[in-house]
Design an enzyme around this catalytic site. Structure first.
Site, PDB file in Angstrom:
ATOM      1  N   ARG A   3       4.855  -3.314 -13.447  1.00 52.65           N
ATOM      2  CA  ARG A   3       5.875  -2.538 -12.723  1.00 52.65           C
ATOM      3  C   ARG A   3       7.227  -2.798 -13.380  1.00 52.65           C
ATOM      4  NH1 ARG A   3       6.059  -4.111  -6.596  1.00 52.65           N
ATOM      5  NH2 ARG A   3       4.163  -2.875  -6.424  1.00 52.65           N
ATOM      6  N   ARG A  58      13.736  -7.319  -5.242  1.00 50.48           N
ATOM      7  CA  ARG A  58      12.978  -6.321  -6.012  1.00 50.48           C
ATOM      8  C   ARG A  58      13.908  -5.224  -6.541  1.00 50.48           C
ATOM      9  NH1 ARG A  58       7.527  -6.383  -4.659  1.00 50.48           N
ATOM     10  NH2 ARG A  58       6.898  -8.502  -4.152  1.00 50.48           N
ATOM     11  N   LYS A  91       9.219 -11.501  -0.703  1.00 52.17           N
ATOM     12  CA  LYS A  91       9.890 -10.381  -1.377  1.00 52.17           C
ATOM     13  C   LYS A  91      11.150  -9.993  -0.594  1.00 52.17           C
ATOM     14  CE  LYS A  91       6.305  -7.591  -1.050  1.00 52.17           C
ATOM     15  NZ  LYS A  91       5.349  -6.474  -0.823  1.00 52.17           N
ATOM     16  N   LYS A 129      14.180  -6.706  -0.367  1.00 51.99           N
ATOM     17  CA  LYS A 129      14.398  -5.326  -0.833  1.00 51.99           C
ATOM     18  C   LYS A 129      15.758  -4.773  -0.406  1.00 51.99           C
ATOM     19  CE  LYS A 129       9.529  -4.320  -1.036  1.00 51.99           C
ATOM     20  NZ  LYS A 129       8.420  -3.478  -0.534  1.00 51.99           N
ATOM     21  N   CYS A 172       0.409   5.887  -0.810  1.00 49.27           N
ATOM     22  CA  CYS A 172       0.465   4.700  -1.674  1.00 49.27           C
ATOM     23  C   CYS A 172      -0.696   4.761  -2.667  1.00 49.27           C
ATOM     24  CB  CYS A 172       0.385   3.436  -0.830  1.00 49.27           C
ATOM     25  SG  CYS A 172      -1.254   3.169  -0.147  1.00 49.27           S
ATOM     26  N   CYS A 219      -5.604  -1.222  -5.966  1.00 54.17           N
ATOM     27  CA  CYS A 219      -4.944  -2.145  -5.043  1.00 54.17           C
ATOM     28  C   CYS A 219      -5.974  -3.051  -4.360  1.00 54.17           C
ATOM     29  CB  CYS A 219      -4.154  -1.381  -3.979  1.00 54.17           C
ATOM     30  SG  CYS A 219      -3.378  -2.540  -2.838  1.00 54.17           S
ATOM     31  N   CYS A 278      -3.603   0.625   3.790  1.00 52.56           N
ATOM     32  CA  CYS A 278      -3.701  -0.568   4.640  1.00 52.56           C
ATOM     33  C   CYS A 278      -2.381  -0.694   5.386  1.00 52.56           C
ATOM     34  CB  CYS A 278      -3.998  -1.809   3.794  1.00 52.56           C
ATOM     35  SG  CYS A 278      -2.544  -2.554   3.027  1.00 52.56           S
ATOM     36  N   CYS A 296       3.101   0.660   2.094  1.00 53.90           N
ATOM     37  CA  CYS A 296       3.838   0.896   0.848  1.00 53.90           C
ATOM     38  C   CYS A 296       4.375   2.329   0.728  1.00 53.90           C
ATOM     39  CB  CYS A 296       2.965   0.568  -0.345  1.00 53.90           C
ATOM     40  SG  CYS A 296       2.466  -1.164  -0.377  1.00 53.90           S
TER      41      CYS A 296
HETATM   42 FE1  SRM Z   1       3.800  -2.422  -1.700  1.00 52.65          FE
HETATM   43  C1  SRM Z   1       1.771  -5.109  -1.810  1.00 52.65           C
HETATM   44  C2  SRM Z   1       2.104  -0.969  -4.190  1.00 52.65           C
HETATM   45  C3  SRM Z   1       6.299  -0.170  -2.040  1.00 52.65           C
HETATM   46  C4  SRM Z   1       4.965  -3.291   1.390  1.00 52.65           C
HETATM   47  N1  SRM Z   1       2.246  -2.979  -2.863  1.00 52.65           N
HETATM   48  C5  SRM Z   1       1.573  -4.168  -2.780  1.00 52.65           C
HETATM   49  C6  SRM Z   1       0.596  -4.325  -3.950  1.00 52.65           C
HETATM   50  C7  SRM Z   1       1.307  -5.010  -5.062  1.00 52.65           C
HETATM   51  C8  SRM Z   1      -0.739  -5.009  -3.620  1.00 52.65           C
HETATM   52  C9  SRM Z   1      -0.819  -6.484  -3.867  1.00 52.65           C
HETATM   53  O1  SRM Z   1      -0.029  -7.253  -3.299  1.00 52.65           O
HETATM   54  O2  SRM Z   1      -1.709  -6.884  -4.623  1.00 52.65           O
HETATM   55  C10 SRM Z   1       0.348  -2.818  -4.271  1.00 52.65           C
HETATM   56  C11 SRM Z   1      -0.080  -2.492  -5.700  1.00 52.65           C
HETATM   57  C12 SRM Z   1      -1.002  -1.300  -5.722  1.00 52.65           C
HETATM   58  C13 SRM Z   1      -1.308  -0.812  -7.069  1.00 52.65           C
HETATM   59  O3  SRM Z   1      -2.508  -0.840  -7.445  1.00 52.65           O
HETATM   60  O4  SRM Z   1      -0.427  -0.356  -7.773  1.00 52.65           O
HETATM   61  C14 SRM Z   1       1.647  -2.199  -3.777  1.00 52.65           C
HETATM   62  N2  SRM Z   1       4.197  -0.936  -2.976  1.00 52.65           N
HETATM   63  C15 SRM Z   1       3.315  -0.418  -3.875  1.00 52.65           C
HETATM   64  C16 SRM Z   1       3.835   0.866  -4.468  1.00 52.65           C
HETATM   65  C17 SRM Z   1       3.423   1.083  -5.913  1.00 52.65           C
HETATM   66  C18 SRM Z   1       3.385   2.020  -3.564  1.00 52.65           C
HETATM   67  C19 SRM Z   1       3.541   3.416  -4.116  1.00 52.65           C
HETATM   68  O5  SRM Z   1       2.583   4.151  -3.951  1.00 52.65           O
HETATM   69  O6  SRM Z   1       4.590   3.766  -4.651  1.00 52.65           O
HETATM   70  C20 SRM Z   1       5.347   0.667  -4.235  1.00 52.65           C
HETATM   71  C21 SRM Z   1       6.010  -0.073  -5.359  1.00 52.65           C
HETATM   72  C22 SRM Z   1       7.462  -0.210  -5.139  1.00 52.65           C
HETATM   73  C23 SRM Z   1       8.216  -0.801  -6.306  1.00 52.65           C
HETATM   74  O7  SRM Z   1       8.407  -0.121  -7.305  1.00 52.65           O
HETATM   75  O8  SRM Z   1       8.642  -1.953  -6.186  1.00 52.65           O
HETATM   76  C24 SRM Z   1       5.321  -0.211  -2.993  1.00 52.65           C
HETATM   77  N3  SRM Z   1       5.408  -1.878  -0.568  1.00 52.65           N
HETATM   78  C25 SRM Z   1       6.251  -0.843  -0.827  1.00 52.65           C
HETATM   79  C26 SRM Z   1       7.024  -0.543   0.332  1.00 52.65           C
HETATM   80  C27 SRM Z   1       8.045   0.583   0.462  1.00 52.65           C
HETATM   81  C28 SRM Z   1       9.403   0.191  -0.012  1.00 52.65           C
HETATM   82  O9  SRM Z   1       9.611  -0.938  -0.473  1.00 52.65           O
HETATM   83  O10 SRM Z   1      10.302   1.013   0.096  1.00 52.65           O
HETATM   84  C29 SRM Z   1       6.626  -1.428   1.322  1.00 52.65           C
HETATM   85  C30 SRM Z   1       7.108  -1.439   2.802  1.00 52.65           C
HETATM   86  C31 SRM Z   1       8.485  -1.982   2.946  1.00 52.65           C
HETATM   87  C32 SRM Z   1       8.472  -3.468   3.090  1.00 52.65           C
HETATM   88  O11 SRM Z   1       8.347  -4.166   2.094  1.00 52.65           O
HETATM   89  O12 SRM Z   1       8.546  -3.945   4.242  1.00 52.65           O
HETATM   90  C33 SRM Z   1       5.616  -2.272   0.741  1.00 52.65           C
HETATM   91  N4  SRM Z   1       3.464  -3.971  -0.447  1.00 52.65           N
HETATM   92  C34 SRM Z   1       4.009  -4.121   0.793  1.00 52.65           C
HETATM   93  C35 SRM Z   1       3.422  -5.272   1.427  1.00 52.65           C
HETATM   94  C36 SRM Z   1       3.755  -5.797   2.845  1.00 52.65           C
HETATM   95  C37 SRM Z   1       4.923  -6.720   2.829  1.00 52.65           C
HETATM   96  C38 SRM Z   1       5.140  -7.391   4.151  1.00 52.65           C
HETATM   97  O13 SRM Z   1       6.277  -7.648   4.499  1.00 52.65           O
HETATM   98  O14 SRM Z   1       4.171  -7.695   4.827  1.00 52.65           O
HETATM   99  C39 SRM Z   1       2.492  -5.796   0.506  1.00 52.65           C
HETATM  100  C40 SRM Z   1       1.585  -7.022   0.698  1.00 52.65           C
HETATM  101  C41 SRM Z   1       2.311  -8.300   0.536  1.00 52.65           C
HETATM  102  O15 SRM Z   1       3.458  -8.371   0.117  1.00 52.65           O
HETATM  103  O16 SRM Z   1       1.678  -9.302   0.863  1.00 52.65           O
HETATM  104  C42 SRM Z   1       2.540  -4.939  -0.660  1.00 52.65           C
HETATM  105 FE1  SF4 Z   2      -2.206  -1.326  -1.344  1.00 57.03          FE
HETATM  106 FE2  SF4 Z   2      -1.859  -1.355   1.261  1.00 57.03          FE
HETATM  107 FE3  SF4 Z   2       0.239  -1.056  -0.337  1.00 57.03          FE
HETATM  108 FE4  SF4 Z   2      -1.467   0.907  -0.089  1.00 57.03          FE
HETATM  109  S1  SF4 Z   2      -0.226   0.089   1.559  1.00 57.03           S
HETATM  110  S2  SF4 Z   2      -0.677   0.126  -2.057  1.00 57.03           S
HETATM  111  S3  SF4 Z   2      -3.386  -0.139   0.162  1.00 57.03           S
HETATM  112  S4  SF4 Z   2      -1.013  -2.840  -0.217  1.00 57.03           S
END
Ligand code: SRM
Ligand code: SF4
Length: 561
Positions: free
Chosen positions: A75, A144, A207, A209, A435, A441, A480, A484
């Site tokens: 990323r 981030r 993390k 943001k 997502c 993922c 899930c 995201c």
């Molecule tokens: Fe996310 C984890 C993809 C934006 C909340 N996110 C992940 C992971 C890295 C899975 C992992 O931990 O192994 C996913 C990778 C999937 C893949 O195969 O690519 C993933 N997140 C994404 C992306 C690519 C979704 C998309 O379709 O665009 C976004 C990448 C953003 C970036 O460029 O940095 C992405 N993730 C978000 C957002 C939205 C935002 O930030 O605006 C959220 C919700 C906002 C927030 O953070 O509260 C988000 N991602 C999470 C979480 C839950 C965090 C939490 O507080 O519980 C996880 C899991 C974790 O961190 O344990 C996670």
């Molecule tokens: Fe993976 Fe869940 Fe984030 Fe979708 S919402 S990319 S399934 S961690």
């Protein structure tokens, strides 16, 4: 968190990592496996990469007694989502040579590469850096990618928001040289102890943001982030004049991630802490980050985000601590209003007479398919385009800064490569997010990106049945509950529960200012449509002029208060 609670395992890994070095270099050199050492998988995130395996073939390989088909996601860090045509061409090349032939635009305005095998990881990260884009702190327990309202050249204020995004991002970067040593082959500087003045010895608890937004378009979903800056504009409006950035309303404590069945985790909207002048932006960002660094939960990672820190401290105490650390006092918040969280598609003209074309990229996945050769088309556009590209927080792409005389050539390439979806799709399809989910993922419980087209087709058929084909509904799918695609802000959201099954949430608004609620659990597609049907029927019959579905559901009290 009790101060005596044991530190989480990740805290120990960070502490022992020699400022994020760990054993990544020897893991990369360990040829017999496609994986890296377990502890290194945690550290690798701080360098912008995740170890993954192809879940489509996981079971088959297990039966064949083969190790999982490991590969890496990379990323980028791309504050405000801006890149040049030369950078685009380089990234496109890497996606084809080292990646899985696709480029993925994320909900945080970054690029993701999927499918990089271990032996190509170092070369790919080095090649990304050669384009002057890096991957530092794109993931991990750090600040981030800082996002900012897209279309940044449309007004001087957008340009200012973009400048702040780059400055905040640079200010909060880790200072360790580990990244430069491991990926760029730079010499170790002996003898000088490395300090992390802002992030601290074990970085942040979780993390972090940040988003900047220029009202009235809330394209960043500012209330979803740990820290937000809402631009307060003066001088615009009825009396005319040049709009000026008076400062920012600062928001704190947004976050969406949750865990099914764990009532101690939940999405929360950020709260407005108060107003600051532009000159105080970095001081406030730093103070919020260091307060979270020192007060956040380092024992339970599920409760380690700033939203829970603020809940535990109380907003007034948190704000007082931030004021003490920054030496800045918040003024009362100023008025602002959001009208939409969506992108404006098609051509728009900037204040300087240049043009911007916003293209719809479903789920941000740029690929060559039978229906549209997006990757090839955008490569061709990058070859002739004289402006730059902007990634939007809605996973779309702006071909920005196009001189008027170049529009016709761009339009021809857009049409030739099927990139004109923006002119053909419904409002519901244009604004939907999904997502990544399966197959890359590791946390996905259900499909998201790959399911979005089918779900949209099924939903649009139901909307048409009720005479609502022209009424946009904000739809988001996440595989899930981590959220995201920011589903908890959508009017209709599916949150993956199990293969083919989703929790149905409804009731968000079009401007990203209200959380939706869980409406029905664990539904198949048929169940989702069955649950939505009576709501759509009533909406079609009782809606006020221009009323949106999410607003209607609350007005007629179809949702629990
Ligand atoms: Fe996310 C984890 C993809 C934006 C909340 N996110 C992940 C992971 C890295 C899975 C992992 O931990 O192994 C996913 C990778 C999937 C893949 O195969 O690519 C993933 N997140 C994404 C992306 C690519 C979704 C998309 O379709 O665009 C976004 C990448 C953003 C970036 O460029 O940095 C992405 N993730 C978000 C957002 C939205 C935002 O930030 O605006 C959220 C919700 C906002 C927030 O953070 O509260 C988000 N991602 C999470 C979480 C839950 C965090 C939490 O507080 O519980 C996880 C899991 C974790 O961190 O344990 C996670
Ligand atoms: Fe993976 Fe869940 Fe984030 Fe979708 S919402 S990319 S399934 S961690």
């Amino acid at each position: 968190m009790s101060r005596d609670a044991p530190l989480s395992p990740v805290e120990h890994i960070k502490a022992a990592s020699r400022r994020l070095r760990g054993t990544i270099e020897s893991s990369l050199a360990d040829a017999p496996t496609g994986a890296i050492a377990d502890d290194d998988t945690q550290l690798l995130k701080f360098h912008g990469s995740y170890q993954q395996d192809d879940r489509d073939v996981r079971e088959e390989r297990r039966l064949q007694k083969l190790e999982p088909a490991y590969s890496f996601m990379i990323r980028t860090r791309l504050p405000g989502g801006v890149c040049t045509t030369a950078q685009w061409l380089a990234l496109d090349g890497l996606a084809r040579t080292h990646g899985n032939g696709t480029l993925r635009l994320t909900t945080r305005q970054a690029f993701q590469f999927h499918g990089i095998v271990k032996r190509d990881l170092k070369a790919t990260i080095a090649a990304i850096n050669a384009t002057l884009i890096d991957t530092i702190a794109a993931c991990g327990d750090v600040n981030r990618n800082v996002i900012a309202s897209a279309n940044p050249v449309e007004s001087r204020l957008h340009a200012e928001a973009y400048q702040w995004a780059t400055q905040i991002s640079a200010h909060l970067l880790p200072r360790t040289r580990a990244y430069h040593e491991i990926w760029l082959g730079e010499e170790k500087i002996a003898g000088t102890p490395e300090v992390e003045p802002i992030l601290g010895a074990t970085y942040l608890p979780r993390k972090f943001k940040i988003a900047l937004v220029v009202p009235p378009v809330n394209d960043v979903d500012v209330f979803a982030h740990d820290l937000g800056f809402i631009a307060i504009i003066e001088g615009a409006g009825a009396g005319g004049g040049v709009p000026r950035l008076a400062g920012f309303n600062v928001t704190v404590g947004g976050g969406l991630g949750a865990t099914h069945g764990d009532a101690t985790t939940y999405p929360l909207l950020a709260q407005v802490a108060g107003f600051i002048a532009p000159k105080d932006t970095l001081a406030i960002a730093e103070a919020v980050v260091t307060t979270q660094r020192d007060f956040g939960d380092r024992s339970n990672r599920k409760r380690a985000r700033l939203k829970y820190t603020i809940e535990a401290m109380g907003l007034p105490a948190f704000v007082a601590e931030v004021e003490r650390r920054s030496g800045v006092r918040f003024a009362p918040a100023r008025p602002y209003a959001f009208t939409t969280s969506g992108d404006r598609f098609g051509w728009t003209r900037g204040y300087d007479g240049r043009w911007h074309l916003t293209l719809r990229i479903p789920s941000g996945r740029i690929a060559d398919r039978d229906s549209a050769r997006q990757l090839t088309g955008l490569r061709a556009i990058a070859g002739v385009h004289r402006g730059d590209f902007r990634l939007t927080p809605n996973q779309n792409l702006i071909i920005a800064n196009v001189p008027a005389d170049a529009r016709r050539d761009i339009d021809a390439l857009v049409l030739d490569h099927g990139l004109d979806l923006y002119a053909r799709a419904s409002g519901t399809s244009l604004n939907a997010l999904a997502c990544v989910a399966l197959p890359t993922c590791p946390l996905a419980m259900a499909e998201a990106e790959r399911y979005l087209p089918d779900f949209l087709a099924a939903l649009e058929a139901r909307l048409a049945h009720h005479g609502l084909a022209q009424v946009p509904v904000l739809v988001r799918i996440s595989g899930c509950p981590n959220g995201c695609s920011r589903p908890y802000l959508a009017e209709v959201a599916l949150i993956g529960k199990a293969p083919g099954r989703y929790n149905l949430h409804v009731g968000g608004d079009a401007a990203g200012t209200r959380l939706n609620v869980l409406y029905r659990e664990n539904l198949t597609e048929a169940g989702i449509l069955e649950a939505l049907d009576p709501l759509l029927w009533q909406f079609a019959n009782e809606r006020l002029p221009n009323e949106r579905l999410g607003d209607f559901l609350w007005r007629v009290k179809l949702l629990p208060a």
